[in-house]
Design a protein around this motif. Structure first.
Motif, PDB file in Angstrom:
ATOM      1  N   LYS A 156      38.474  36.960  42.257  1.00  0.00           N
ATOM      2  CA  LYS A 156      39.094  38.396  41.822  1.00  0.00           C
ATOM      3  C   LYS A 156      39.794  37.899  40.264  1.00  0.00           C
ATOM      4  N   GLU A 157      40.089  36.941  40.018  1.00  0.00           N
ATOM      5  CA  GLU A 157      40.728  36.623  38.617  1.00  0.00           C
ATOM      6  C   GLU A 157      39.447  36.549  37.691  1.00  0.00           C
ATOM      7  N   ILE A 158      38.338  35.922  37.979  1.00  0.00           N
ATOM      8  CA  ILE A 158      37.135  36.074  37.132  1.00  0.00           C
ATOM      9  C   ILE A 158      36.676  37.547  36.828  1.00  0.00           C
ATOM     10  N   ILE A 159      36.504  38.120  37.884  1.00  0.00           N
ATOM     11  CA  ILE A 159      36.303  39.468  37.768  1.00  0.00           C
ATOM     12  C   ILE A 159      37.004  40.492  36.950  1.00  0.00           C
ATOM     13  N   THR A 160      38.453  40.194  37.026  1.00  0.00           N
ATOM     14  CA  THR A 160      39.401  41.031  36.394  1.00  0.00           C
ATOM     15  C   THR A 160      39.241  40.778  34.942  1.00  0.00           C
ATOM     16  N   GLU A 161      39.148  39.605  34.602  1.00  0.00           N
ATOM     17  CA  GLU A 161      38.909  38.964  33.376  1.00  0.00           C
ATOM     18  C   GLU A 161      37.476  39.681  32.637  1.00  0.00           C
ATOM     19  N   GLU A 162      36.445  39.664  33.242  1.00  0.00           N
ATOM     20  CA  GLU A 162      35.279  40.148  32.851  1.00  0.00           C
ATOM     21  C   GLU A 162      35.503  41.613  32.730  1.00  0.00           C
ATOM     22  N   ILE A 163      36.039  42.540  33.658  1.00  0.00           N
ATOM     23  CA  ILE A 163      35.969  43.871  33.414  1.00  0.00           C
ATOM     24  C   ILE A 163      37.061  44.191  32.237  1.00  0.00           C
ATOM     25  N   THR A 164      37.903  43.187  32.227  1.00  0.00           N
ATOM     26  CA  THR A 164      38.890  43.587  30.862  1.00  0.00           C
ATOM     27  C   THR A 164      38.141  43.580  29.764  1.00  0.00           C
ATOM     28  N   ASP A 186      20.474  37.443  57.124  1.00  0.00           N
ATOM     29  CA  ASP A 186      19.129  37.487  56.354  1.00  0.00           C
ATOM     30  C   ASP A 186      19.061  38.410  55.180  1.00  0.00           C
ATOM     31  N   SER A 187      20.231  38.882  54.760  1.00  0.00           N
ATOM     32  CA  SER A 187      20.282  39.873  53.546  1.00  0.00           C
ATOM     33  C   SER A 187      19.771  39.186  52.317  1.00  0.00           C
ATOM     34  N   ILE A 188      19.287  40.010  51.096  1.00  0.00           N
ATOM     35  CA  ILE A 188      19.230  39.410  49.934  1.00  0.00           C
ATOM     36  C   ILE A 188      20.190  38.735  49.436  1.00  0.00           C
ATOM     37  N   VAL A 189      21.597  39.457  49.450  1.00  0.00           N
ATOM     38  CA  VAL A 189      22.900  38.717  48.996  1.00  0.00           C
ATOM     39  C   VAL A 189      22.759  37.353  49.649  1.00  0.00           C
ATOM     40  N   ALA A 190      22.617  37.131  50.870  1.00  0.00           N
ATOM     41  CA  ALA A 190      22.692  35.711  51.437  1.00  0.00           C
ATOM     42  C   ALA A 190      21.843  34.810  50.837  1.00  0.00           C
ATOM     43  N   LYS A 191      20.441  35.213  50.677  1.00  0.00           N
ATOM     44  CA  LYS A 191      19.527  34.664  49.876  1.00  0.00           C
ATOM     45  C   LYS A 191      19.906  33.934  48.792  1.00  0.00           C
ATOM     46  N   LEU A 192      20.554  34.734  48.048  1.00  0.00           N
ATOM     47  CA  LEU A 192      21.109  34.545  46.278  1.00  0.00           C
ATOM     48  C   LEU A 192      22.250  33.739  46.362  1.00  0.00           C
ATOM     49  N   ALA A 193      23.063  34.019  47.376  1.00  0.00           N
ATOM     50  CA  ALA A 193      24.487  33.440  47.232  1.00  0.00           C
ATOM     51  C   ALA A 193      24.476  31.867  46.919  1.00  0.00           C
ATOM     52  N   GLY A 194      25.136  31.565  45.974  1.00  0.00           N
ATOM     53  CA  GLY A 194      25.241  30.262  45.664  1.00  0.00           C
ATOM     54  C   GLY A 194      24.168  29.736  44.604  1.00  0.00           C
ATOM     55  N   SER A 195      23.161  30.469  44.329  1.00  0.00           N
ATOM     56  CA  SER A 195      21.939  30.177  43.590  1.00  0.00           C
ATOM     57  C   SER A 195      22.357  29.982  42.088  1.00  0.00           C
ATOM     58  N   LEU A 196      23.496  30.483  41.594  1.00  0.00           N
ATOM     59  CA  LEU A 196      23.945  30.239  40.200  1.00  0.00           C
ATOM     60  C   LEU A 196      24.961  29.377  40.083  1.00  0.00           C
ATOM     61  N   PRO A 197      24.765  28.144  39.328  1.00  0.00           N
ATOM     62  CA  PRO A 197      25.968  27.263  39.193  1.00  0.00           C
ATOM     63  C   PRO A 197      27.028  27.882  38.377  1.00  0.00           C
ATOM     64  N   ILE A 198      28.437  27.781  38.760  1.00  0.00           N
ATOM     65  CA  ILE A 198      29.494  28.351  38.203  1.00  0.00           C
ATOM     66  C   ILE A 198      30.529  27.372  37.948  1.00  0.00           C
ATOM     67  N   ASP A 199      30.923  27.018  36.776  1.00  0.00           N
ATOM     68  CA  ASP A 199      31.725  26.016  36.404  1.00  0.00           C
ATOM     69  C   ASP A 199      33.161  26.618  36.180  1.00  0.00           C
ATOM     70  N   ASP A 200      33.826  27.037  37.306  1.00  0.00           N
ATOM     71  CA  ASP A 200      35.154  27.756  36.986  1.00  0.00           C
ATOM     72  C   ASP A 200      35.471  27.867  38.696  1.00  0.00           C
ATOM     73  N   ASP A 201      36.947  27.115  38.551  1.00  0.00           N
ATOM     74  CA  ASP A 201      37.490  26.909  39.813  1.00  0.00           C
ATOM     75  C   ASP A 201      38.484  28.136  40.077  1.00  0.00           C
ATOM     76  N   ARG A 202      38.656  29.109  39.145  1.00  0.00           N
ATOM     77  CA  ARG A 202      39.555  30.396  39.275  1.00  0.00           C
ATOM     78  C   ARG A 202      39.152  31.157  40.524  1.00  0.00           C
ATOM     79  N   PRO A 203      39.998  31.662  41.353  1.00  0.00           N
ATOM     80  CA  PRO A 203      39.660  32.758  42.299  1.00  0.00           C
ATOM     81  C   PRO A 203      38.746  33.638  41.771  1.00  0.00           C
TER      82      PRO A 203
END
Length: 87
Positions: A69-77, A50-67
């Motif tokens: 951690k790979e996406i986060i690493t790229e964004e931070i880089t 019942d957390s806010i994270v659970a309610k928001l999870a999946g609410s944004l479409p993402i057209d990316d099949d990468r893992p």
């Protein structure tokens, strides 16, 4: 072996965290450690039901099949202009 970690957080967040920790019989250190272990685990973490994270999870479409951690690493880089080719 335990080590110290200094965090900077909003005053109101600290107040709410202390109150929650006291009410649940845990320390803030335990809460932070549990959170970091959950986030950094190799498995698929799922937010509390019942957390806010659970309610928001999946609410944004993402057209990316990468893992994730790979996406986060790229964004931070990109955000911090880190050149991965440095020796």
């Amino acid at each position: 072996m335990k080590e110290k970690l200094t965090l900077s957080i909003d005053k109101q967040t600290k107040k709410r965290a202390k109150s929650y920790a006291k009410a649940t019989g845990h320390s803030i250190s335990e809460m932070v450690e549990d959170f970091l272990n959950a986030v950094a685990s190799e498995g698929n973490w799922t937010p509390p039901q019942d957390s806010i994270v659970a309610k928001l999870a999946g609410s944004l479409p993402i057209d990316d099949d990468r893992p994730y951690k790979e996406i986060i690493t790229e964004e931070i880089t990109e955000k911090y202009n880190i050149n991965e080719d440095t020796d």
